[in-house]
Design a protein around this motif. Sequence first.
Motif, PDB file in Angstrom:
ATOM      1  N   ALA A   1       3.296   6.203 -22.376  1.00 45.97           N
ATOM      2  CA  ALA A   1       3.565   5.011 -23.437  1.00 45.97           C
ATOM      3  C   ALA A   1       2.508   4.629 -24.137  1.00 45.97           C
ATOM      4  O   ALA A   1       2.744   4.538 -25.418  1.00 45.97           O
ATOM      5  CB  ALA A   1       4.031   3.771 -22.404  1.00 45.97           C
ATOM      6  N   ILE A   2       1.274   4.633 -23.843  1.00 43.59           N
ATOM      7  CA  ILE A   2       0.036   4.506 -24.543  1.00 43.59           C
ATOM      8  C   ILE A   2      -0.034   5.593 -25.577  1.00 43.59           C
ATOM      9  O   ILE A   2      -0.499   5.199 -26.762  1.00 43.59           O
ATOM     10  CB  ILE A   2      -1.026   4.284 -23.667  1.00 43.59           C
ATOM     11  CG1 ILE A   2      -1.016   3.069 -22.815  1.00 43.59           C
ATOM     12  CG2 ILE A   2      -2.414   4.243 -24.686  1.00 43.59           C
ATOM     13  CD1 ILE A   2      -0.952   1.639 -23.458  1.00 43.59           C
TER      14      ILE A   2
ATOM     15  N   ALA B   1       3.263   8.226 -10.456  1.00 42.89           N
ATOM     16  CA  ALA B   1       3.994   8.223 -11.471  1.00 42.89           C
ATOM     17  C   ALA B   1       4.003   7.270 -12.495  1.00 42.89           C
ATOM     18  O   ALA B   1       4.298   7.244 -13.776  1.00 42.89           O
ATOM     19  CB  ALA B   1       5.611   8.165 -10.755  1.00 42.89           C
ATOM     20  N   LEU B   2       3.680   5.837 -11.871  1.00 41.98           N
ATOM     21  CA  LEU B   2       3.491   4.735 -12.748  1.00 41.98           C
ATOM     22  C   LEU B   2       2.263   5.106 -13.897  1.00 41.98           C
ATOM     23  O   LEU B   2       2.325   4.663 -14.967  1.00 41.98           O
ATOM     24  CB  LEU B   2       3.356   3.503 -12.059  1.00 41.98           C
ATOM     25  CG  LEU B   2       4.669   3.332 -11.343  1.00 41.98           C
ATOM     26  CD1 LEU B   2       4.242   1.760 -10.385  1.00 41.98           C
ATOM     27  CD2 LEU B   2       5.775   2.719 -12.123  1.00 41.98           C
ATOM     28  N   THR B   3       1.152   5.734 -13.432  1.00 42.01           N
ATOM     29  CA  THR B   3       0.138   5.975 -14.128  1.00 42.01           C
ATOM     30  C   THR B   3       0.502   6.948 -15.268  1.00 42.01           C
ATOM     31  O   THR B   3       0.118   7.009 -16.397  1.00 42.01           O
ATOM     32  CB  THR B   3      -0.785   6.650 -13.181  1.00 42.01           C
ATOM     33  OG1 THR B   3      -1.380   5.771 -12.236  1.00 42.01           O
ATOM     34  CG2 THR B   3      -2.326   6.973 -14.268  1.00 42.01           C
TER      35      THR B   3
ATOM     36  N   VAL C   1       0.833  -1.198   0.019  1.00 36.52           N
ATOM     37  CA  VAL C   1       0.162  -0.003   0.046  1.00 36.52           C
ATOM     38  C   VAL C   1       0.847   1.168  -0.066  1.00 36.52           C
ATOM     39  O   VAL C   1       0.525   2.229  -0.645  1.00 36.52           O
ATOM     40  CB  VAL C   1      -0.865   0.000   1.276  1.00 36.52           C
ATOM     41  CG1 VAL C   1      -1.710   1.292   1.584  1.00 36.52           C
ATOM     42  CG2 VAL C   1      -1.997  -1.092   0.987  1.00 36.52           C
ATOM     43  N   LEU C   2       1.792   1.018   0.709  1.00 31.87           N
ATOM     44  CA  LEU C   2       2.955   2.432   0.860  1.00 31.87           C
ATOM     45  C   LEU C   2       3.301   2.556  -0.408  1.00 31.87           C
ATOM     46  O   LEU C   2       3.535   3.789  -0.993  1.00 31.87           O
ATOM     47  CB  LEU C   2       3.853   2.145   1.889  1.00 31.87           C
ATOM     48  CG  LEU C   2       4.883   3.462   2.117  1.00 31.87           C
ATOM     49  CD1 LEU C   2       4.274   4.487   2.543  1.00 31.87           C
ATOM     50  CD2 LEU C   2       5.907   2.866   3.201  1.00 31.87           C
ATOM     51  N   ILE C   3       4.013   1.693  -0.943  1.00 26.49           N
ATOM     52  CA  ILE C   3       4.807   1.615  -2.259  1.00 26.49           C
ATOM     53  C   ILE C   3       3.856   2.240  -3.025  1.00 26.49           C
ATOM     54  O   ILE C   3       3.986   3.124  -4.377  1.00 26.49           O
ATOM     55  CB  ILE C   3       5.496   0.402  -2.815  1.00 26.49           C
ATOM     56  CG1 ILE C   3       6.632   0.260  -1.840  1.00 26.49           C
ATOM     57  CG2 ILE C   3       6.075   0.423  -4.256  1.00 26.49           C
ATOM     58  CD1 ILE C   3       7.244  -1.102  -2.159  1.00 26.49           C
ATOM     59  N   TRP C   4       2.577   1.544  -3.364  1.00 26.63           N
ATOM     60  CA  TRP C   4       1.442   2.071  -4.365  1.00 26.63           C
ATOM     61  C   TRP C   4       1.224   3.424  -4.260  1.00 26.63           C
ATOM     62  O   TRP C   4       1.120   4.203  -5.273  1.00 26.63           O
ATOM     63  CB  TRP C   4       0.250   1.043  -4.302  1.00 26.63           C
ATOM     64  CG  TRP C   4      -0.732   1.188  -5.181  1.00 26.63           C
ATOM     65  CD1 TRP C   4      -1.120   2.154  -5.989  1.00 26.63           C
ATOM     66  CD2 TRP C   4      -1.284  -0.030  -5.996  1.00 26.63           C
ATOM     67  NE1 TRP C   4      -1.955   1.843  -7.051  1.00 26.63           N
ATOM     68  CE2 TRP C   4      -2.117   0.285  -7.083  1.00 26.63           C
ATOM     69  CE3 TRP C   4      -1.143  -1.329  -5.926  1.00 26.63           C
ATOM     70  CZ2 TRP C   4      -2.840  -0.264  -7.889  1.00 26.63           C
ATOM     71  CZ3 TRP C   4      -1.982  -2.330  -6.540  1.00 26.63           C
ATOM     72  CH2 TRP C   4      -2.838  -1.789  -7.520  1.00 26.63           C
ATOM     73  N   ALA C   5       1.012   3.668  -2.966  1.00 28.21           N
ATOM     74  CA  ALA C   5       0.658   5.261  -2.885  1.00 28.21           C
ATOM     75  C   ALA C   5       1.765   6.253  -3.221  1.00 28.21           C
ATOM     76  O   ALA C   5       1.460   7.314  -3.986  1.00 28.21           O
ATOM     77  CB  ALA C   5       0.352   5.514  -1.287  1.00 28.21           C
ATOM     78  N   LEU C   6       2.793   5.659  -3.149  1.00 27.03           N
ATOM     79  CA  LEU C   6       4.044   6.768  -3.361  1.00 27.03           C
ATOM     80  C   LEU C   6       4.671   6.918  -5.033  1.00 27.03           C
ATOM     81  O   LEU C   6       4.394   7.467  -5.724  1.00 27.03           O
ATOM     82  CB  LEU C   6       5.382   6.452  -2.857  1.00 27.03           C
ATOM     83  CG  LEU C   6       5.165   6.566  -1.092  1.00 27.03           C
ATOM     84  CD1 LEU C   6       6.467   6.009  -0.589  1.00 27.03           C
ATOM     85  CD2 LEU C   6       4.981   8.274  -0.778  1.00 27.03           C
ATOM     86  N   ALA C   7       4.296   5.564  -5.556  1.00 28.04           N
ATOM     87  CA  ALA C   7       4.661   5.413  -7.015  1.00 28.04           C
ATOM     88  C   ALA C   7       3.582   5.247  -7.980  1.00 28.04           C
ATOM     89  O   ALA C   7       3.646   5.295  -9.163  1.00 28.04           O
ATOM     90  CB  ALA C   7       5.606   3.969  -7.102  1.00 28.04           C
ATOM     91  N   GLY C   8       2.451   5.260  -7.445  1.00 31.27           N
ATOM     92  CA  GLY C   8       1.114   5.179  -8.274  1.00 31.27           C
ATOM     93  C   GLY C   8       0.955   6.177  -9.252  1.00 31.27           C
ATOM     94  O   GLY C   8       0.913   5.791 -10.605  1.00 31.27           O
TER      95      GLY C   8
END
Length: 67
Positions: free
Chosen positions: A60-61, A52-54, A43-50
């Motif tokens: 890319a799309i 940027a990854l989105t 959850v912590l990593i997803w909250a921080l990197a989400g």
Amino acid sequence: MFADRAHAAPARQDPSLGSTDDPERGDVPGWVLITLMTAGLVVLIWALAGPALTNLFEQAIARVSGL
């Protein structure tokens, strides 16, 4: 009086309860703690990197589709 108890046969354990000295039994509270900590890290990593990854995914799309 007490010497007789020292040589008495050990009490039988109910087989449905399992053996308490089984080395394969595991540490249930430890596994629960590991599972909760892993979920917390995800959850912590997803909250921080989400975000940027989105953003990276959307760029890319856009490049692939030519939009």
